[in-house]
Scaffold this active site. Sequence first.
Site, short mmCIF file in Angstrom:
data_model
loop_
_atom_site.label_atom_id
_atom_site.label_comp_id
_atom_site.label_asym_id
_atom_site.label_seq_id
_atom_site.Cartn_x
_atom_site.Cartn_y
_atom_site.Cartn_z
N LYS A 105 102.16 61.98 86.86
CA LYS A 105 101.52 61.00 86.00
C LYS A 105 100.34 61.63 85.28
O LYS A 105 99.55 62.29 85.94
CB LYS A 105 101.04 59.84 86.88
CG LYS A 105 100.24 58.80 86.16
CD LYS A 105 99.77 57.78 87.14
CE LYS A 105 98.86 56.84 86.41
NZ LYS A 105 98.08 56.05 87.30
N LYS B 52 98.78 63.43 90.08
CA LYS B 52 98.14 62.48 89.17
C LYS B 52 96.93 63.16 88.55
O LYS B 52 96.01 63.58 89.25
CB LYS B 52 97.72 61.23 89.93
CG LYS B 52 97.00 60.22 89.05
CD LYS B 52 96.68 58.94 89.79
CE LYS B 52 95.95 57.97 88.89
NZ LYS B 52 95.60 56.73 89.59
N CYS C 110 90.65 51.08 93.17
CA CYS C 110 89.81 51.00 91.96
C CYS C 110 89.77 49.61 91.33
O CYS C 110 88.79 49.24 90.69
CB CYS C 110 90.22 52.05 90.93
SG CYS C 110 91.90 51.87 90.34
N ARG D 86 92.93 50.72 82.03
CA ARG D 86 91.65 50.34 82.64
C ARG D 86 91.15 49.02 82.08
O ARG D 86 90.46 48.27 82.76
CB ARG D 86 90.64 51.48 82.53
CG ARG D 86 91.10 52.63 83.41
CD ARG D 86 90.18 53.82 83.41
NE ARG D 86 90.78 54.91 84.19
CZ ARG D 86 90.30 56.13 84.25
NH1 ARG D 86 89.21 56.44 83.58
NH2 ARG D 86 90.89 57.04 84.99
C1 PBG Z 1 94.88 53.32 89.75
C2 PBG Z 1 95.84 53.60 88.68
C3 PBG Z 1 95.60 53.99 87.36
C4 PBG Z 1 96.83 53.96 86.72
C5 PBG Z 1 97.78 53.61 87.66
N1 PBG Z 1 97.14 53.42 88.88
C6 PBG Z 1 94.37 54.23 86.60
C7 PBG Z 1 93.42 55.26 86.92
O1 PBG Z 1 93.61 56.15 87.74
O2 PBG Z 1 92.37 55.15 86.30
C8 PBG Z 1 97.06 54.26 85.27
C9 PBG Z 1 98.28 53.69 84.69
C10 PBG Z 1 98.34 53.67 83.22
O3 PBG Z 1 97.48 54.18 82.47
O4 PBG Z 1 99.33 53.10 82.74
N2 PBG Z 1 94.33 54.33 90.43
#
Ligand code: PBG
Length: 324
Positions: free
Chosen positions: A248, A195, A122, A205
Amino acid sequence: MEFPSYRPRRLRKTETMRKMARETELSTDDFILPLFVTYGKGVKKPIKSMPGHFQFSVDNIAGEAEEARSLGIPAVILFGIPERKDDIGSGAIDPNGPVQQAIKAIKDSAPELLVITDVCMCEYTSHGHCGIIVNNDVDNDSTLELLRNAALTHAEAGADMVAPSDMMDGRVAAIRSMLDENGFSRVPIMSYSAKYASAFYGPFREAAESTPQFGDRRSYQMDPSNAEEALREVMLDINEGADIVMVKPALPYLDVIRRIKDRTGYPVAAYSVSGEFSMIKAAAERGWLDGERAMMESLVSIKRAGADMILTYFAKEAAMVLQK
Ligand code: PBG
């Protein structure tokens, strides 16, 4: 045992007594500090919604890592911001990308610090989604090819562990076989197994410049209502070769952490995400709560729920409190 013969307050009388009766002990050894690495030179750009956090260029990241090390933090996890993004996120597999270079820089200056890398598309795609887009959705199987190649570049640069966060099906097996075929059978995988599609990623983001340009991530990240499904995700990842499984965000999902720990006995990591950090920071800034106490209470709750390790933006501040 009943009142008045049993009086729970007896063991709460003094700090010494409370310490002896304490069930959960937080330690700096539990912490993993997330770091953002960007292109260019001499960069230390503050992330507005995450006070105390920055995007660092490669030449500045080792200093930050050394500071973490000197506080006793055992590990960092790296997120990359590439100079150019494209449809297929080709920056993710650039052997000279910010993350790949930062791994080397950190291993040179603080060799005993564990360097973990986030493996995802991403931050590298122009559309901000975690993989290749086909018919307006992320295509699972073609994305696996990119992910396993990205993980390989991290291992080749010297990463101690890779952590896929994309939520594609089958990615742990895809990465495991790639690492094994290339002589990295001893590099562990920490999988973001459960997740959730969460509103608490907002500040991240901004930090990683990875906001999706259309739609959202609900076709690949989990529905917040589901916990049984988290157990299935975890079992899949374990069967595919994950060494550590992750939940997460952390605080809204303490029940999921506990169930996974009880069910699997595997090492469980919990990612206390950007929104969890920023909420406490913002409220503390307004004087609405005691930021330090809220931080320590959240962290110990995550550990009490069953996490063996905690990815947290509070790692440095909490380490300082634990040193006192
Ligand atoms: C990437 C990723 C994300 C986070 C960690 N790896 C963001 C998402 O999925 O949009 C979020 C970490 C955070 O909010 O501290 N895929």
